[in-house]
Design a protein around this motif. Structure first.
Motif, PDB file in Angstrom:
ATOM      1  N   THR A 265       0.965  -1.052   0.258  1.00 33.27           N
ATOM      2  CA  THR A 265      -0.340   0.490  -0.279  1.00 33.27           C
ATOM      3  C   THR A 265       1.245   1.313  -0.099  1.00 33.27           C
ATOM      4  O   THR A 265       1.607   1.283   0.634  1.00 33.27           O
ATOM      5  N   GLY A 266       0.284   2.379  -0.645  1.00 32.34           N
ATOM      6  CA  GLY A 266       1.365   3.080  -1.123  1.00 32.34           C
ATOM      7  C   GLY A 266       1.408   4.621  -0.076  1.00 32.34           C
ATOM      8  O   GLY A 266      -0.471   4.457   1.222  1.00 32.34           O
ATOM      9  N   PRO A 267       1.288   5.261   0.140  1.00 27.64           N
ATOM     10  CA  PRO A 267       1.537   6.086   2.117  1.00 27.64           C
ATOM     11  C   PRO A 267       0.428   7.080   1.336  1.00 27.64           C
ATOM     12  O   PRO A 267       0.091   7.543   0.495  1.00 27.64           O
ATOM     13  N   ARG A 268      -0.478   8.016   2.384  1.00 26.94           N
ATOM     14  CA  ARG A 268      -1.532   8.676   2.648  1.00 26.94           C
ATOM     15  C   ARG A 268      -1.066  10.192   1.944  1.00 26.94           C
ATOM     16  O   ARG A 268       0.074  10.633   2.470  1.00 26.94           O
ATOM     17  N   GLY A 269      -1.632  10.639   1.177  1.00 26.95           N
ATOM     18  CA  GLY A 269      -1.013  11.458   0.731  1.00 26.95           C
ATOM     19  C   GLY A 269      -1.647  13.178   2.446  1.00 26.95           C
ATOM     20  O   GLY A 269      -2.646  12.894   3.182  1.00 26.95           O
TER      21      GLY A 269
END
Length: 418
Positions: free
Chosen positions: A178-182
């Protein structure tokens, strides 16, 4: 040397001597005079001048021998329209050996019949031999190819084959990380607070009296005379410049505007009219004039303006109609002093003041010729059928006759009493 009878008997003949030479032919003598001319034979019958040769459609009785006669319908002549007395007619019919033909001459002729007289015995045309069959002709060219036939019905489906073996299960792929939350964006500005609604949400509030602005005034703005510059509102009419002294107005304000006036009647339990006007989307020209919405009860002849000059129901009388036809009275009777009764073919009643003898085509047998009378005429079926009835005044005799297709029947005496 010849033999000769003698008393002593017959002496035998000696041998024949040689033949003598032929003498020379003498010269031909002169031709004798021509003998007198024999008497002239009787002159045969002269042939018809310009005679037609006409065929009879059928068989005339007899074989055409001289003196035979026959009569038949003129329509059997082929053709019949050019036939005349003196023409030659022939007929023919088959027999076992061929075709018999007889010849006749037309001796009398009318529009429907014809009489002929035979000229000579007929004769037979022998039947010919049947000709040889001709050789077969060459084969014709091949015709065009026919249309393709319809497709046959699909055959039944065959049985399902056995299921194959199951293949090997593939390896499960790896799940990505999962990519990092903006970062969260800034909060937006708070919008302006809208106007408060009416205290009772189910009711359009009466905003009070507003004086009506004049229609057609260029100085009136789009919102002149309205309680609000947008939306739907209600105001009261109470002797403040509207078409009716009392009522309510629904105001619709937007880029353009409109007003609907619901009037109150000044009479108990009665309706007042509805009115409507509008304003375009600028301040030029002002409000339109008020239009009154008509009820069915308003659609009367008296309320119609500019109407043409037309007749009313009370004007539609027989006396006021010009050019009307003259309709005879059913009881009218025409007096006729004399004349031909055949001429009375129009439905009506006729009074004859003189005796029957003064009129032609009257009843004769058994009638009082001096008795005056009345005559009733009835015409039917466009005048094809005419019925005349005579009633004699003194004797009480009644006579009747009819005409059909211009042909009169005889008079018949009838009696309606015993």
């Amino acid at each position: 040397m010849t033999t000769q009878d003698i008393d002593l008997g017959v002496v035998a003949r000696g041998p024949q001597g040689p033949q003598g030479n032929t003498g020379a032919t003498g010269a031909q003598g002169p031709q004798g005079n021509t003998g007198p001319t024999g008497p002239r034979g009787a002159t045969g019958p002269a042939g018809p001048t310009g005679a037609n040769i006409i065929k009879y459609n059928g068989d005339i009785s007899g074989n055409g021998a001289s003196g035979q006669t026959a009569t038949f319908a003129r329509s059997n002549l082929q053709p019949s329209d050019i036939a005349k007395v003196g023409d030659i007619v022939f007929d023919q019919y088959p027999n076992g050996n061929g075709v018999d033909i007889g010849f006749w001459r037309i001796t009398s002729l009318s529009s429907t019949s014809c009489t002929v007289t035979g000229l000579s015995s007929g004769f037979t045309i022998p039947k010919g031999n049947k000709g040889d069959t001709g050789a077969q002709g060459p084969q014709g060219i091949q015709g065009p190819k026919g249309d393709k036939g319809d497709k046959g019905a699909t055959g039944d489906r065959g049985p399902t084959g056995p299921q194959g073996i199951q293949g090997l299960k593939g390896d499960k792929g790896d799940t990505g990380t999962t990519g990092p939350r903006g970062p969260q964006g800034p909060k937006g500005d708070t919008g302006a607070t809208g106007p408060a609604g009416p205290s009772n949400a189910d009711t359009l509030k009466d905003l009070g009296d507003y004086t009506a602005t004049a229609s057609g005034t260029t100085s009136n703005s789009t919102y002149a005379g309205l309680p609000r510059t947008s939306g739907v509102s209600m105001s009261r009419v109470y002797k403040n410049g509207y078409p009716t002294p009392y009522g309510n107005v629904l105001n619709v304000a937007g880029v353009g505007s409109g007003q609907l006036l619901l009037g109150w009647s000044g009479t108990n339990s009665a309706n007042e009219h509805l009115y409507y006007r509008s304003h375009r989307d600028n301040g030029y020209g002002g409000w339109s004039t008020w239009d009154k919405i008509a009820y069915v009860s308003d659609l009367t002849w008296a309320n119609i303006s500019g109407k043409p000059n037309v007749a009313t129901k009370s004007d539609l009388t027989w006396a006021n109609i010009s050019g009307k036809p003259s309709i005879p009275n059913a009881d009218d009777t025409t007096t006729v002093s004399s004349g031909d009764l055949n001429n009375y073919t129009t439905t009506g009643k006729y009074y004859m003041p003189n005796g029957v003898a003064n009129y032609t085509n009257h009843p004769t047998t058994g009638t009082d010729m001096g008795d005056w009378f009345v005559m009733k005429v009835d015409a039917y079926h466009g005048g094809d059928m005419i019925v005349q009835t005579i009633y004699q005044i003194n004797s009480g005799d009644v006579w009747i006759r009819q005409r059909w297709s211009n042909s009169w029947k005889s008079w018949r005496q009838i009696n309606f009493w015993s």
